[in-house]
Motif scaffolding. Structure first.
Motif, PDB file in Angstrom:
ATOM      1  N   SER A  90      11.269-109.157  49.579  1.00 39.09           N
ATOM      2  CA  SER A  90      11.287-108.905  51.023  1.00 39.09           C
ATOM      3  C   SER A  90      12.206-107.742  51.378  1.00 39.09           C
ATOM      4  CB  SER A  90      11.756-110.163  51.761  1.00 39.09           C
ATOM      5  OG  SER A  90      13.121-110.426  51.460  1.00 39.09           O
ATOM      6  N   TRP A  91      12.041-107.274  52.639  1.00 40.91           N
ATOM      7  CA  TRP A  91      12.947-106.260  53.160  1.00 40.91           C
ATOM      8  C   TRP A  91      14.390-106.758  53.111  1.00 40.91           C
ATOM      9  CZ3 TRP A  91      12.778-101.292  54.145  1.00 40.91           C
ATOM     10  CH2 TRP A  91      11.554-100.669  54.389  1.00 40.91           C
ATOM     11  N   THR A  92      14.593-108.037  53.357  1.00 37.11           N
ATOM     12  CA  THR A  92      15.942-108.601  53.340  1.00 37.11           C
ATOM     13  C   THR A  92      16.597-108.405  51.986  1.00 37.11           C
ATOM     14  OG1 THR A  92      15.251-110.301  54.930  1.00 37.11           O
ATOM     15  CG2 THR A  92      17.292-110.694  53.720  1.00 37.11           C
ATOM     16  N   GLU A  93      15.834-108.671  50.915  1.00 37.83           N
ATOM     17  CA  GLU A  93      16.392-108.533  49.578  1.00 37.83           C
ATOM     18  C   GLU A  93      16.651-107.073  49.244  1.00 37.83           C
ATOM     19  OE1 GLU A  93      15.740-110.368  45.087  1.00 37.83           O
ATOM     20  OE2 GLU A  93      14.220-110.690  46.625  1.00 37.83           O
ATOM     21  N   PHE A 106      22.522-109.810  55.672  1.00 34.99           N
ATOM     22  CA  PHE A 106      21.238-109.812  54.964  1.00 34.99           C
ATOM     23  C   PHE A 106      21.147-110.998  54.011  1.00 34.99           C
ATOM     24  CE2 PHE A 106      21.385-105.026  55.655  1.00 34.99           C
ATOM     25  CZ  PHE A 106      20.457-105.048  56.682  1.00 34.99           C
ATOM     26  N   PHE A 107      22.243-111.301  53.337  1.00 35.06           N
ATOM     27  CA  PHE A 107      22.224-112.373  52.356  1.00 35.06           C
ATOM     28  C   PHE A 107      22.181-113.761  52.995  1.00 35.06           C
ATOM     29  CE2 PHE A 107      24.056-109.935  48.474  1.00 35.06           C
ATOM     30  CZ  PHE A 107      22.768-109.533  48.150  1.00 35.06           C
ATOM     31  N   ILE A 108      22.663-113.896  54.220  1.00 28.42           N
ATOM     32  CA  ILE A 108      22.514-115.178  54.913  1.00 28.42           C
ATOM     33  C   ILE A 108      21.033-115.528  55.025  1.00 28.42           C
ATOM     34  CG2 ILE A 108      22.714-116.336  57.153  1.00 28.42           C
ATOM     35  CD1 ILE A 108      25.409-114.944  57.525  1.00 28.42           C
ATOM     36  N   LEU A 109      20.227-114.553  55.435  1.00 27.52           N
ATOM     37  CA  LEU A 109      18.786-114.773  55.552  1.00 27.52           C
ATOM     38  C   LEU A 109      18.156-115.052  54.192  1.00 27.52           C
ATOM     39  CD1 LEU A 109      17.852-111.881  58.027  1.00 27.52           C
ATOM     40  CD2 LEU A 109      18.165-114.305  58.574  1.00 27.52           C
ATOM     41  N   LEU A 110      18.515-114.245  53.209  1.00 27.26           N
ATOM     42  CA  LEU A 110      17.907-114.339  51.891  1.00 27.26           C
ATOM     43  C   LEU A 110      18.208-115.669  51.224  1.00 27.26           C
ATOM     44  CD1 LEU A 110      16.343-112.819  49.643  1.00 27.26           C
ATOM     45  CD2 LEU A 110      18.571-112.040  48.795  1.00 27.26           C
TER      46      LEU A 110
END
Length: 218
Positions: free
Chosen positions: A23-26, A57-61
């Protein structure tokens, strides 16, 4: 427009790596994380705001991947980043605007190790009972190591790099196991950058220690 509408595009697949959607997040976590560690190795103050962006970003991932301790850890990291940002600019003491690299004291090691053991046990128990985590111990252990290392980074303790190295050695196979291949690659890069950071900080500390006797003698 809701928060979910804003975040949803970041969670959509961008590319596929080893048959796993990335994903874009990663991808954004990969880039901001690598830049942050590189800046820390160079003792550049900009590592702190870049690191905060990386944490978001890592919270979402990690929430998506079921790594709940790691997701919660990012919130703690943001708090510590604010502390570290202040310390690096104000913690050098009278006569200096820069916090120097120092070694971890025995007292610091004692309470850090005690906190690490207690923290790992407590988080493992919490994850086992309150979440569907499939890797409660390893999630907890890396969380505790990362917090110990971040404290050392905030105080510019040389040995914080060894703690990051230990955490990364566990993180790399953990993220492969959870299907986060790009993040695993990122942490392999972190591991290499940690070695560079350890070398740079050690060189800085050695040079400062070598200057100290000369200043005293003068």
């Amino acid at each position: 427009m809701s928060l979910a509408d804003i975040l949803d595009p970041l969670q959509q697949p961008l590319v596929t790596v080893l048959d796993t959607p990335v994903s874009w997040t990663e991808v954004l976590g990969f880039g901001s994380g690598a830049l942050c560690v590189w800046l820390v190795a160079r003792q550049h103050i900009a590592n702190w705001p870049i690191g905060i962006a990386n944490n978001l970003f890592f919270i979402l991932l990690f929430t998506q991947a079921g790594l709940y301790a790691d997701a919660g850890l990012q919130i703690v990291f943001i708090t510590l980043a604010a502390y570290g940002w202040w310390t690096w600019t104000h913690g050098g003491g009278p006569g200096t605007a820069v916090l120097p690299v120092r070694r971890t004291t025995r007292a610091e090691w004692a309470w850090l190790l005690a906190a690490g053991v207690v923290g790992t046990a407590a988080i493992t128990l919490l994850l086992s009972r309150a979440t569907d985590s499939t890797v409660p111990f390893w999630d907890a252990a890396t969380t505790s190591l990362s917090l110990m290392a971040t404290y050392g980074q905030c105080r510019k303790r040389l040995e914080s790099w060894w703690l990051w190295i230990a955490a990364d050695v566990v993180y790399i196979p953990l993220y492969v196991h959870k299907g986060l291949h790009l993040t695993s690659l990122l942490y392999a890069g972190f591991l290499a950058l940690c070695v560079v950071g350890l070398r740079n900080w050690h060189r800085d500390l050695t040079a400062r220690e070598a200057r100290t006797p000369a200043v005293t003698a003068a």
